[in-house]
Design an enzyme around this catalytic site. Structure first.
Site, PDB file in Angstrom:
ATOM      1  N   LYS A   1       1.116  -1.475  -0.084  1.00 44.81           N
ATOM      2  CA  LYS A   1       0.010   0.212  -0.314  1.00 44.81           C
ATOM      3  C   LYS A   1       0.669   0.820   0.181  1.00 44.81           C
ATOM      4  O   LYS A   1       0.145   2.052  -0.312  1.00 44.81           O
ATOM      5  CB  LYS A   1      -1.051  -0.141   1.136  1.00 44.81           C
ATOM      6  CG  LYS A   1      -2.199  -0.598   0.906  1.00 44.81           C
ATOM      7  CD  LYS A   1      -3.048  -0.286   2.076  1.00 44.81           C
ATOM      8  CE  LYS A   1      -4.813  -0.296   2.140  1.00 44.81           C
ATOM      9  NZ  LYS A   1      -5.233   0.348   2.804  1.00 44.81           N
TER      10      LYS A   1
ATOM     11  N   ARG B   1     -18.968   5.562   7.577  1.00 48.73           N
ATOM     12  CA  ARG B   1     -19.001   6.733   7.511  1.00 48.73           C
ATOM     13  C   ARG B   1     -20.417   7.779   6.045  1.00 48.73           C
ATOM     14  O   ARG B   1     -21.524   8.477   6.484  1.00 48.73           O
ATOM     15  CB  ARG B   1     -18.037   8.013   6.213  1.00 48.73           C
ATOM     16  CG  ARG B   1     -16.773   7.391   7.065  1.00 48.73           C
ATOM     17  CD  ARG B   1     -15.207   7.607   6.745  1.00 48.73           C
ATOM     18  NE  ARG B   1     -14.974   6.822   5.758  1.00 48.73           N
ATOM     19  CZ  ARG B   1     -13.620   6.637   4.473  1.00 48.73           C
ATOM     20  NH1 ARG B   1     -13.149   7.538   4.811  1.00 48.73           N
ATOM     21  NH2 ARG B   1     -14.357   6.139   4.286  1.00 48.73           N
TER      22      ARG B   1
ATOM     23  N   SER C   1      -7.941   9.736   5.546  1.00 50.91           N
ATOM     24  CA  SER C   1      -7.021   9.927   5.429  1.00 50.91           C
ATOM     25  C   SER C   1      -6.163   9.932   4.033  1.00 50.91           C
ATOM     26  O   SER C   1      -5.576  10.971   4.203  1.00 50.91           O
ATOM     27  CB  SER C   1      -6.232   8.671   5.873  1.00 50.91           C
ATOM     28  OG  SER C   1      -6.276   8.221   7.183  1.00 50.91           O
TER      29      SER C   1
HETATM   30  O1  PNS Z   1      -8.642   1.553   6.872  1.00 56.24           O
HETATM   31  P1  PNS Z   1      -8.761  -0.204   5.661  1.00 56.24           P
HETATM   32  O2  PNS Z   1      -7.805   0.623   5.373  1.00 56.24           O
HETATM   33  O3  PNS Z   1     -10.240   0.313   5.569  1.00 56.24           O
HETATM   34  O4  PNS Z   1      -8.163  -0.861   7.070  1.00 56.24           O
HETATM   35  C1  PNS Z   1      -8.936  -2.392   6.168  1.00 56.24           C
HETATM   36  C2  PNS Z   1      -8.626  -3.426   7.374  1.00 56.24           C
HETATM   37  C3  PNS Z   1      -6.488  -3.136   7.890  1.00 56.24           C
HETATM   38  C4  PNS Z   1      -9.420  -3.636   7.904  1.00 56.24           C
HETATM   39  C5  PNS Z   1      -7.909  -4.824   5.863  1.00 56.24           C
HETATM   40  O5  PNS Z   1      -7.518  -4.475   4.705  1.00 56.24           O
HETATM   41  C6  PNS Z   1      -8.064  -6.117   6.389  1.00 56.24           C
HETATM   42  O6  PNS Z   1      -8.143  -6.244   7.614  1.00 56.24           O
HETATM   43  N1  PNS Z   1      -5.992  -6.005   6.209  1.00 56.24           N
HETATM   44  C7  PNS Z   1      -5.394  -6.993   6.862  1.00 56.24           C
HETATM   45  C8  PNS Z   1      -5.405  -8.287   6.045  1.00 56.24           C
HETATM   46  C9  PNS Z   1      -6.554  -9.096   5.820  1.00 56.24           C
HETATM   47  O7  PNS Z   1      -7.344 -10.093   6.619  1.00 56.24           O
HETATM   48  N2  PNS Z   1      -7.225  -8.749   4.463  1.00 56.24           N
HETATM   49  C10 PNS Z   1      -7.943  -9.862   4.327  1.00 56.24           C
HETATM   50  C11 PNS Z   1      -9.651  -9.250   4.749  1.00 56.24           C
HETATM   51  S1  PNS Z   1     -11.124  -9.954   4.589  1.00 56.24           S
END
Ligand code: PNS
Length: 162
Positions: A41, A90, A128
């Site tokens: 990212k 949101r 963000s």
């Molecule tokens: O702040 P964000 O980017 O909306 O958060 C997204 C987040 C951190 C919740 C998601 O990317 C996540 O869970 N990442 C960890 C990796 C993972 O488990 N991915 C599969 C999600 S179904």
């Protein structure tokens, strides 16, 4: 209520994130804020920097712990025996992706539930990405993010913060 997990990229944390974490901390005994480590990212701030900003911004809450979340959320939650994930919503546009993630997490680990907290209207437009864009061009974000985040953004983009 036991422990809740508030996961996110927090690149950087905004007042909307802080509000969701504060409200979660009111209902759960403990809250773990999981800061994702996702090099693909290309975050503006390192995981350590994002954790430090959150640490400073959440110092008034004694039931909140910060941790880096590497790998799958379900595995992180399982290691800590966490059964509830709390996420902010949101707008309807958030809902589709959040629902998909909640259902995927539930398919991977059925005992993990996701609760949604509705964002306060005053923070509903905040993201963000937009905060970074405004700060990058020298706009004021001090009313949108905690003070330590405003300072970090000003330092990163080389503009003065008041
Ligand atoms: O702040 P964000 O980017 O909306 O958060 C997204 C987040 C951190 C919740 C998601 O990317 C996540 O869970 N990442 C960890 C990796 C993972 O488990 N991915 C599969 C999600 S179904």
């Amino acid at each position: 209520m036991p422990t809740a997990l508030c996961p996110g990229s927090f690149d950087p944390p905004t007042n909307g994130h802080i509000d969701v974490i504060e409200r979660t901390a009111r209902y759960f005994d403990d809250v773990v804020v999981g800061v994702t480590v996702n090099p693909s990212k290309k975050p503006l701030f390192s995981t350590a920097e994002r954790i430090e900003m959150l640490d400073l911004s959440l110092a008034h809450l004694d039931n909140v712990e910060l941790a880096s979340l590497d790998g799958l959320l379900v595995d992180f939650a399982a290691r800590r025996d966490i059964r509830v994930v709390v996420k902010g919503l949101r707008a309807v546009s958030d809902f589709e992706y959040e629902l998909q993630m909640a259902q995927m997490n539930s398919a991977l680990r059925p005992e993990l539930d996701t609760f949604f907290v509705v964002a306060k209207p005053e923070w509903a437009f905040l993201s963000s990405s937009l905060v970074k864009e405004v700060a990058r061009y020298g706009g004021s974000v001090e009313h949108l993010v905690p003070a330590p985040v405003a300072k970090a953004l000003a330092d990163r983009f080389g503009v003065a913060s008041s």
